[in-house]
Design a protein around this motif. Sequence first.
Motif, short mmCIF file in Angstrom:
data_model
loop_
_atom_site.label_atom_id
_atom_site.label_comp_id
_atom_site.label_asym_id
_atom_site.label_seq_id
_atom_site.Cartn_x
_atom_site.Cartn_y
_atom_site.Cartn_z
N LYS A 118 0.84 -1.42 -0.23
CA LYS A 118 -0.01 -0.14 -0.06
C LYS A 118 0.84 1.59 0.00
O LYS A 118 0.55 2.10 -0.67
CB LYS A 118 -1.02 0.13 0.97
CG LYS A 118 -1.95 -0.52 0.76
CD LYS A 118 -3.14 -0.39 1.94
CE LYS A 118 -4.20 -1.48 1.97
NZ LYS A 118 -5.19 -2.07 3.28
N ALA A 122 2.14 1.75 -3.42
CA ALA A 122 2.02 2.41 -4.38
C ALA A 122 1.32 3.50 -3.98
O ALA A 122 1.56 4.11 -5.37
CB ALA A 122 0.52 1.41 -4.42
N ALA A 123 1.57 4.05 -3.11
CA ALA A 123 0.41 5.79 -2.40
C ALA A 123 2.24 6.41 -2.99
O ALA A 123 2.01 7.41 -3.84
CB ALA A 123 0.89 5.46 -1.26
N THR A 124 3.86 6.35 -2.42
CA THR A 124 4.41 6.65 -2.03
C THR A 124 5.18 6.49 -3.56
O THR A 124 5.69 7.20 -4.01
CB THR A 124 5.60 6.50 -1.54
OG1 THR A 124 5.30 5.74 -0.30
CG2 THR A 124 6.66 7.28 -1.27
N ASN A 128 4.55 6.81 -6.79
CA ASN A 128 3.38 6.00 -7.92
C ASN A 128 3.22 6.91 -9.72
O ASN A 128 2.55 6.61 -10.77
CB ASN A 128 1.65 6.61 -7.48
CG ASN A 128 1.89 7.97 -7.75
OD1 ASN A 128 2.51 8.25 -7.67
ND2 ASN A 128 1.24 8.59 -6.81
N GLU A 129 4.70 7.33 -9.58
CA GLU A 129 4.78 7.54 -11.15
C GLU A 129 6.21 7.70 -11.17
O GLU A 129 7.54 6.65 -10.76
CB GLU A 129 5.28 9.31 -10.98
CG GLU A 129 4.45 10.21 -10.51
CD GLU A 129 4.07 11.44 -10.43
OE1 GLU A 129 5.09 12.06 -11.17
OE2 GLU A 129 3.42 11.82 -10.07
N CYS A 184 9.94 5.31 -9.57
CA CYS A 184 9.77 4.38 -9.13
C CYS A 184 11.38 3.89 -9.43
O CYS A 184 12.04 3.12 -9.22
CB CYS A 184 9.21 2.91 -10.00
SG CYS A 184 7.55 3.23 -9.40
N GLN A 197 4.87 -1.26 -9.25
CA GLN A 197 5.71 -0.13 -9.11
C GLN A 197 6.94 -0.83 -9.54
O GLN A 197 8.82 -0.47 -9.61
CB GLN A 197 6.08 0.48 -7.56
CG GLN A 197 4.90 1.25 -7.56
CD GLN A 197 3.58 0.68 -7.63
OE1 GLN A 197 3.80 -0.49 -7.45
NE2 GLN A 197 2.59 1.56 -7.76
#
Length: 187
Positions: free
Chosen positions: A46, A49-51, A53-54, A58, A80
Amino acid sequence: INAEYGVYSGNVCLVTPAPQRKYKETLAKFEENPAVARIEKIIDVKKLAATFNEPVACRALARTYDAFFVHYGIRKFPAQLSGEWVGHARSPIWMNSKKGNIVGSVEAALRTTVMPRRGFPSVTVRVGHTGLTQKQLVENIITAIAAVDSTTVLTVKVCGCDSKGRKAGLTVHCHDYISEYPDMKKQ
């Protein structure tokens, strides 16, 4: 591919199911274990995915760690850690749940390498690092070659190390001769 000796020499990012605190507390009890000491970051899916996300975030994450281990409790592969974001040199390793405990799974993951095809005619299979002796590296190479499907291998070349001098790999040039020449299957 399960090598005889460690394949990764650098730091590790462990991706776990939520919440990550449970895994941090469990691994903190074994911090003197050399395999556990290599884990520098524990992040749950979680937060990942939140941290991250671009694509730029990544790629920055991918450059920060030598290896990514995915806990066996995760049911869906984190986006990711896939594709061009992480790059071909850092294919994530799924940890084995049959090792009994998380420490055993981490130790086994340090000796595990993958052969990602991704549709390319050649891939690099990581077989060790410069901290291994020559004999250990040769044993890892023999194990990796034995695990590769012999019907799809055209040539295997041993390559050197990366710019930081940490890894050694096999470049495997693949070609499926069986589909082009069905008579070869009989031989």
